[in-house]
Design a protein around this motif. Structure first.
Motif, PDB file in Angstrom:
ATOM      1  N   LYS A  15       0.804  -1.185   0.068  1.00  0.00           N
ATOM      2  CA  LYS A  15       0.048   0.021  -0.108  1.00  0.00           C
ATOM      3  C   LYS A  15       0.817   1.234   0.035  1.00  0.00           C
ATOM      4  O   LYS A  15       0.380   2.478  -0.406  1.00  0.00           O
ATOM      5  N   ALA A  16       2.132   1.173   0.495  1.00  0.00           N
ATOM      6  CA  ALA A  16       3.247   2.164   0.377  1.00  0.00           C
ATOM      7  C   ALA A  16       4.202   1.881  -0.401  1.00  0.00           C
ATOM      8  O   ALA A  16       4.623   0.739  -0.051  1.00  0.00           O
ATOM      9  N   PRO A  17       5.185   2.805  -0.752  1.00  0.00           N
ATOM     10  CA  PRO A  17       6.407   2.517  -1.395  1.00  0.00           C
ATOM     11  C   PRO A  17       7.325   2.182  -0.321  1.00  0.00           C
ATOM     12  O   PRO A  17       7.098   2.558   0.746  1.00  0.00           O
ATOM     13  N   GLY A  18       8.352   1.690  -0.749  1.00  0.00           N
ATOM     14  CA  GLY A  18       9.624   1.288   0.145  1.00  0.00           C
ATOM     15  C   GLY A  18       9.780  -0.153   0.367  1.00  0.00           C
ATOM     16  O   GLY A  18      10.504  -0.616   1.410  1.00  0.00           O
ATOM     17  N   ARG A  19       9.252  -0.932  -0.283  1.00  0.00           N
ATOM     18  CA  ARG A  19       9.390  -2.505  -0.117  1.00  0.00           C
ATOM     19  C   ARG A  19      10.865  -2.741  -0.636  1.00  0.00           C
ATOM     20  O   ARG A  19      10.954  -2.556  -1.747  1.00  0.00           O
ATOM     21  N   PRO A  20      11.715  -3.303   0.004  1.00  0.00           N
ATOM     22  CA  PRO A  20      13.173  -3.535  -0.289  1.00  0.00           C
ATOM     23  C   PRO A  20      13.122  -4.539  -1.397  1.00  0.00           C
ATOM     24  O   PRO A  20      14.015  -4.255  -2.562  1.00  0.00           O
ATOM     25  N   VAL A  21      12.499  -5.486  -1.538  1.00  0.00           N
ATOM     26  CA  VAL A  21      12.929  -6.758  -2.398  1.00  0.00           C
ATOM     27  C   VAL A  21      12.244  -6.171  -3.775  1.00  0.00           C
ATOM     28  O   VAL A  21      12.884  -6.414  -4.955  1.00  0.00           O
ATOM     29  N   PHE A  22      11.065  -5.585  -3.830  1.00  0.00           N
ATOM     30  CA  PHE A  22      10.567  -5.022  -5.117  1.00  0.00           C
ATOM     31  C   PHE A  22      11.498  -3.900  -5.496  1.00  0.00           C
ATOM     32  O   PHE A  22      11.593  -3.964  -6.832  1.00  0.00           O
TER      33      PHE A  22
END
Length: 149
Positions: free
Chosen positions: A51-58
């Motif tokens: 729901k928010a940016p900032g996922r490390p793997v993505f």
């Protein structure tokens, strides 16, 4: 050499919730890769909400796409990749720039073709709308509790 990867994501970091989600996504995507004749070089998993940016793997995945190290992604649904506008833009721009050859999902294949990108835009918009509606419903449900103390 550019490759195809499987990206599987569940929305929670808790091990006791959605325990089979990632495993079942991977199993289905491996079977889909076989049917499509696509060799998968790596399986990426993430246990975080989109729901928010900032996922490390993505984030790492998209950096590798921009560098030309990954040519395609297999994922259960488009909403596994993004549920926010920033990440949606990154994926769609990678398709438009032909940095991504294909995104293969259980629903079909998205390419740099403008019609495919348009359909992808709709799928991402529905995923973002779902999160927005969920947020509003939670706020509405919590309002009476706050008012009651």
């Amino acid at each position: 050499m550019p490759s195809y990867v499987i990206y599987a994501r569940k929305s929670t970091e808790s091990d006791d919730q959605q325990i089979l989600s990632i495993e079942s996504q991977i199993r289905e995507m491996k079977a889909l890769a076989d049917r499509q004749g696509v060799a998968v070089s790596e399986i990426l998993t993430e246990s975080r909400s989109a729901k928010a940016p900032g996922r490390p793997v993505f984030g790492s995945l998209m950096q590798r796409v921009r560098r030309g190290q990954i040519q395609g992604i297999l994922t259960w649904k488009m909403d596994r990749l993004a549920r926010n506008h920033l990440d949606t833009g990154k994926v769609l721009q990678a398709l438009a720039d032909q940095k991504l050859e294909r995104i293969i999902t259980s629903d079909g294949v998205k390419t740099s073709n403008s019609n495919d990108r348009l359909l992808g835009t709709f799928e991402f918009a529905l995923a973002t709308k779902y999160i927005d509606d969920l947020r509003q419903n939670v706020l509405r449900g919590n309002r009476p509790r706050v008012e009651q103390g």
